[in-house]
Write an enzyme that holds these catalytic residues in place. Structure first.
Site, PDB file in Angstrom:
ATOM      1  N   ASP A  28       0.877  -1.163   0.000  1.00  0.00           N
ATOM      2  CA  ASP A  28       0.000   0.000   0.000  1.00  0.00           C
ATOM      3  C   ASP A  28       0.925   1.227   0.000  1.00  0.00           C
ATOM      4  O   ASP A  28       2.099   1.115   0.344  1.00  0.00           O
ATOM      5  CB  ASP A  28      -0.881  -0.029   1.256  1.00  0.00           C
ATOM      6  CG  ASP A  28      -1.755   1.207   1.367  1.00  0.00           C
ATOM      7  OD1 ASP A  28      -2.350   1.594   0.357  1.00  0.00           O
ATOM      8  OD2 ASP A  28      -1.824   1.780   2.467  1.00  0.00           O
ATOM      9  N   ASP A  53      -7.053  -1.720   3.723  1.00  0.00           N
ATOM     10  CA  ASP A  53      -6.150  -2.807   3.337  1.00  0.00           C
ATOM     11  C   ASP A  53      -6.578  -4.159   3.910  1.00  0.00           C
ATOM     12  O   ASP A  53      -6.035  -5.191   3.514  1.00  0.00           O
ATOM     13  CB  ASP A  53      -4.717  -2.518   3.816  1.00  0.00           C
ATOM     14  CG  ASP A  53      -4.166  -1.221   3.233  1.00  0.00           C
ATOM     15  OD1 ASP A  53      -4.422  -0.981   2.038  1.00  0.00           O
ATOM     16  OD2 ASP A  53      -3.506  -0.463   3.958  1.00  0.00           O
ATOM     17  N   ASP A  58      -1.666  -0.839   6.120  1.00  0.00           N
ATOM     18  CA  ASP A  58      -1.838  -0.297   7.473  1.00  0.00           C
ATOM     19  C   ASP A  58      -3.253   0.115   7.817  1.00  0.00           C
ATOM     20  O   ASP A  58      -3.578   0.305   8.979  1.00  0.00           O
ATOM     21  CB  ASP A  58      -0.925   0.926   7.651  1.00  0.00           C
ATOM     22  CG  ASP A  58      -1.433   2.127   6.860  1.00  0.00           C
ATOM     23  OD1 ASP A  58      -1.809   1.937   5.687  1.00  0.00           O
ATOM     24  OD2 ASP A  58      -1.455   3.239   7.405  1.00  0.00           O
TER      25      ASP A  58
END
Length: 630
Positions: A290, A501, A497
């Site tokens: 990410d 996600d 995080d």
């Protein structure tokens, strides 16, 4: 593996019962029982089972954490045709229907998906989309349930409620991904498939090999110990084969290594949730990162400043921060925070602010204020054009340069003259580039998938050395990308995080959550990087590889004793040397095998991280700010 344990313990126990009964009916009351063999075998097996259970860790409650994102209540409005409010009432979020009107004040969570019909605000969508900066919302813009309204009053018309909301769909995805997990087939089970039948046949042949010649008197009768007959001698040889081959060490090979590795990982800041995550991580060939909060720090900050006049940098920032002090915009907060640090660096009081009057927000452009008799404009190109502040070629050039770097360029004009600019960005983590490079040397491909815009995504990817990028992807899309890669036969890890996600973390073969991230991401992940450092991604994979190598070595130790001990237990040396391996001694050899495996696993305590990166903070000045790699 339990077949040999059951046969070994029962054979030793019932043989012992038989010996006692025989001794009671004999004149000498002599006999050699093997009760301690049974208890020793069961003790080691239970130890192995206990360690395996402890290694599994606690179960996840990620789904309940996800559902907690949505507020329990909402303020329902009744509106006239002209849009004026007739009444308002607080009701349960679960009772909301499509087309209901909801009032959302600053600091409140958006209860359901909907469209803004009145008011303006900035909404923090980082928990859903991964966008670092709160998004400006005006009538006609969509809002997502579970996000936080930052600074304005808005009225929203509900479009998706209940199980239709984006948040509910994320919950369903996480649940489905977690339920779809298949337990890893342990190597020990594969070995025991062939090993156990071989040992059972070998034990039976050993008994026959000694019993039949004994009955036919093919070997000297003095070979038979006192108070025993040929049947009992043959049976002891058979039991010894079963006992020495008991796979206690085989059962300990995996859980002991997993326990030591997870403990060592925790001391290094890598929390590994049980043996399955360790076993899967060594196969990883592709890692999806990410962007916001993972490759970047997740907090907008001033990364570069530029002056276009002779005004000192500190004075420029003081005027800018004083004008921005009354603004709730995240870029304003970043500028004020930067100015405070700059004052500390120059030894000035960090909380001092100049008097500001006539503060005005210009939506989509910036702010203006009168600071100590000077008109201060802080904003973008559009604000400068509104106030007819001339744009020099130097300013245009600098703005273009910042846009290429995916930075937000905030212009500062004093009395309609552009005197400087501040570049605001979500800075990269200092270790990101080194980590991507090291992963490449390990044969692992890195991909970036983010909900952020393409310009920012490409710029960040270029800086860290990632060639494959997917931007403007929602949480469902992230999970789909992982599934696409898995269908190609790749073992995929996901590093993230945020709540956005969590479906991807759950769908990946190995999910790695940044420790500074949300509880939901941490719960959904297999591995948690407690120090929030990307270096620990490498540590987790390397530790997994070292652990799997150690487990294979443990199998060599476990099976090595059995392969060497079985011929001796079967009596191969007895005719030539008189050396016999009685069942109690066979049990001791089995115990020695287990001790060897445990000692082998304990050597993992000597593990050291393959990559060390230290940060040397540096305040952003006229040039680029950031951190150095040491």
């Amino acid at each position: 593996m339990d077949v040999l344990v059951a046969l070994g313990t029962n054979a030793a126990y019932f043989y012992s019962v038989y010996i006692i009964v025989k001794a009671l009916t004999s004149d000498t009351f002599e006999g050699q029982d093997l009760f301690e063999t049974s208890s020793m075998l069961v003790s080691f097996i239970l130890l192995g089972k206990y360690l395996e259970v402890v290694a599994k860790g606690k179960t996840s409650d990620a789904l309940s954490k996800l559902t907690e994102l949505a507020p329990e209540t909402a303020v329902l409005l009744t509106l006239e045709k002209d849009g004026s409010v007739i009444s308002e009432v607080e009701i349960s979020t679960q009772l909301l229907q499509r087309n209901d009107f909801i009032k959302i004040v600053p600091g409140e969570k958006v209860p359901v998906d909907g469209v803004v019909i009145k008011g303006q605000s900035h909404v923090n969508e980082s928990m859903i989309t991964g966008e670092a900066r709160p998004i400006a919302k005006k009538p006609g813009d969509k809002v997502i349930g579970g996000t936080v309204n930052d600074n304005g009053f808005i009225i929203v018309k509900a479009t998706h409620v209940g199980s239709e909301t984006a948040l509910s769909q994320i919950v369903q995805l996480v649940e489905a991904a977690q339920l779809a997990r298949a337990p890893v087939q342990r190597l020990a089970d594969k070995i025991s498939r062939f090993f156990v039948p071989t040992v059972v046949v070998a034990a039976f042949l050993t008994w026959l090999g000694w019993f039949i010649p004994g009955q036919l008197h093919l070997y000297p009768q003095q070979w038979i110990p006192k108070a025993m007959d040929s049947f009992e001698l043959a049976l002891q040889f058979g039991i010894s084969v079963l006992v020495v081959a008991c796979p206690c060490a085989l059962g300990l090979a995996t859980p002991t290594a997993v326990m030591v590795a997870t403990g060592k990982g925790a001391s290094l800041g890598v929390l590994i949730k049980g043996g399955n995550a360790l076993e899967k991580a060594h196969k990883i060939k592709t890692i999806i990162f990410d962007k916001t909060g993972t490759l970047t720090k997740g907090k907008p900050s001033v990364v570069q400043t530029k002056t276009f006049s002779k005004i000192p940098l500190l004075e420029l920032c003081d005027l800018t921060a004083s004008a921005e002090a009354n603004s709730e915009h995240p870029l304003s907060k970043a500028i004020v925070e930067y100015t405070k640090k700059l004052r500390e660096q120059y030894g000035s009081p960090s909380d001092h602010m100049m008097d500001s009057k006539d503060f005005e927000v210009h939506p989509g452009a910036g702010v203006s204020a009168n600071v100590e008799g000077k008109l201060v404009l802080v904003g973008n190109k559009r604000l400068m054009q509104e106030f007819e502040a001339p744009m020099s070629s130097e300013v245009e050039e600098y703005m273009s340069e910042m846009e290429d770097l995916a930075r937000t360029c905030v212009l500062v004009a004093i009395d309609r003259v552009i005197c400087g600019a501040l570049a605001v960005s979500d800075p990269l983590k200092p270790e990101a580039g080194r980590v991507i490079s090291h992963l490449s040397s390990m044969g692992i491909t890195s991909i970036m998938v983010t909900g952020d815009n393409w310009a920012t995504a490409k710029s960040i990817a270029k800086q860290v050395g990632i060639s494959t990028v997917f931007a403007e992807i929602d949480p469902v899309g992230k999970a789909e990308k992982i599934k696409d890669l898995q269908t190609q036969g790749l073992a995929v890890a996901m590093v993230g995080d945020g709540v956005n996600d969590s479906p991807a973390l759950a769908a990946a073969d190995v999910g790695m959550a940044i420790g500074a991230g949300t509880d939901v991401a941490i719960e959904a992940a297999d591995i948690v990087l407690m120090k929030s450092s990307l270096v620990d991604v490498i540590t987790a994979i390397d530790l997994s590889r070292k652990t799997l190598a150690k487990i294979r070595l443990n199998y060599v130790w476990a099976l090595g004793y059995n392969v060497l001990g079985m011929p001796i237990a079967a009596g191969v040396l007895f005719p030539f040397t008189g050396i016999r391996l009685p069942p109690w001694l066979a049990g001791a050899c089995m115990a020695a095998s287990s001790v060897s495996v445990v000692c082998s696993s304990l050597l993992l305590q000597l593990y050291k991280k393959p990559l060390h990166v230290e940060e040397a903070p540096m305040t952003a000045g006229p040039g680029d700010g950031g951190s150095n790699l040491v």
